[in-house]
Design an enzyme around this catalytic site. Structure first.
Site, short mmCIF file in Angstrom:
data_model
loop_
_atom_site.label_atom_id
_atom_site.label_comp_id
_atom_site.label_asym_id
_atom_site.label_seq_id
_atom_site.Cartn_x
_atom_site.Cartn_y
_atom_site.Cartn_z
N SER A 30 0.77 -1.26 -0.67
CA SER A 30 -0.12 -0.10 0.06
C SER A 30 0.79 1.21 0.01
CB SER A 30 -1.09 -0.28 1.14
OG SER A 30 -2.23 1.27 0.91
N HIS B 150 3.97 14.07 6.33
CA HIS B 150 3.92 15.59 5.86
C HIS B 150 4.57 16.19 7.24
CE1 HIS B 150 0.74 14.24 3.53
NE2 HIS B 150 0.65 14.01 4.46
N CYS C 4 -1.52 -3.39 3.41
CA CYS C 4 -2.20 -4.70 3.05
C CYS C 4 -2.13 -6.24 3.79
CB CYS C 4 -2.91 -5.32 1.42
SG CYS C 4 -3.48 -3.65 0.93
#
Length: 138
Positions: free
Chosen positions: A63, A68, A83
């Protein structure tokens, strides 16, 4: 219920501003943490903001991972979704915490699951899958 993966939401506070503003170092930390946690790195995209801050996204076979940063606040938001059961996003978070060295952090883990199998009309036979997806990539 069918388990499909785990999603970790990590927030770190009181980190070194210089580290949170170092795009290259953050990408390396992200890659190292997920690979050591059993995930497969496929690629990345990132951006350094002016005057400060970084957004980086790592594409995984399982995935993704993203970060940030707000260096002026000593804060970063990290998101890791994997996953299956092969990779452990919590282990990747531990490795990132060790390298980022925050004064404090918050970690939430969400078990991703579906409550029932998809109806037959949502499923494509394997041979049809390539025909359905590949032409859209051309």
């Amino acid at each position: 219920m069918a388990h499909v993966g785990r999603h970790c939401i990590l927030e770190v506070y009181g980190c070194c501003a210089e580290l949170l503003n170092d795009e290259r170092r953050l990408l390396l930390l992200m890659r190292e943490s997920v690979e050591k946690a059993g995930a497969t790195w496929l690629g990345e995209v990132s951006h350094s903001f002016d005057p400060q801050g970084v957004t980086a996204l790592g594409l995984l076979s399982e995935s993704h991972i993203s970060i940030h940063t707000w260096p002026e606040l000593g804060y970063a938001a990290v998101d890791i979704f994997t996953c299956g059961d092969r990779a452990d996003p919590q282990q990747a978070c531990k490795l990132l915490l060790n390298e980022l060295g925050p004064e404090r952090h918050s970690l939430k883990t969400i078990q991703r699951a579906v409550d029932r199998p998809a109806p037959a009309h949502y499923r494509l036979p394997r041979e049809d899958l390539a025909e359905a997806v590949l032409p859209s990539l051309a």
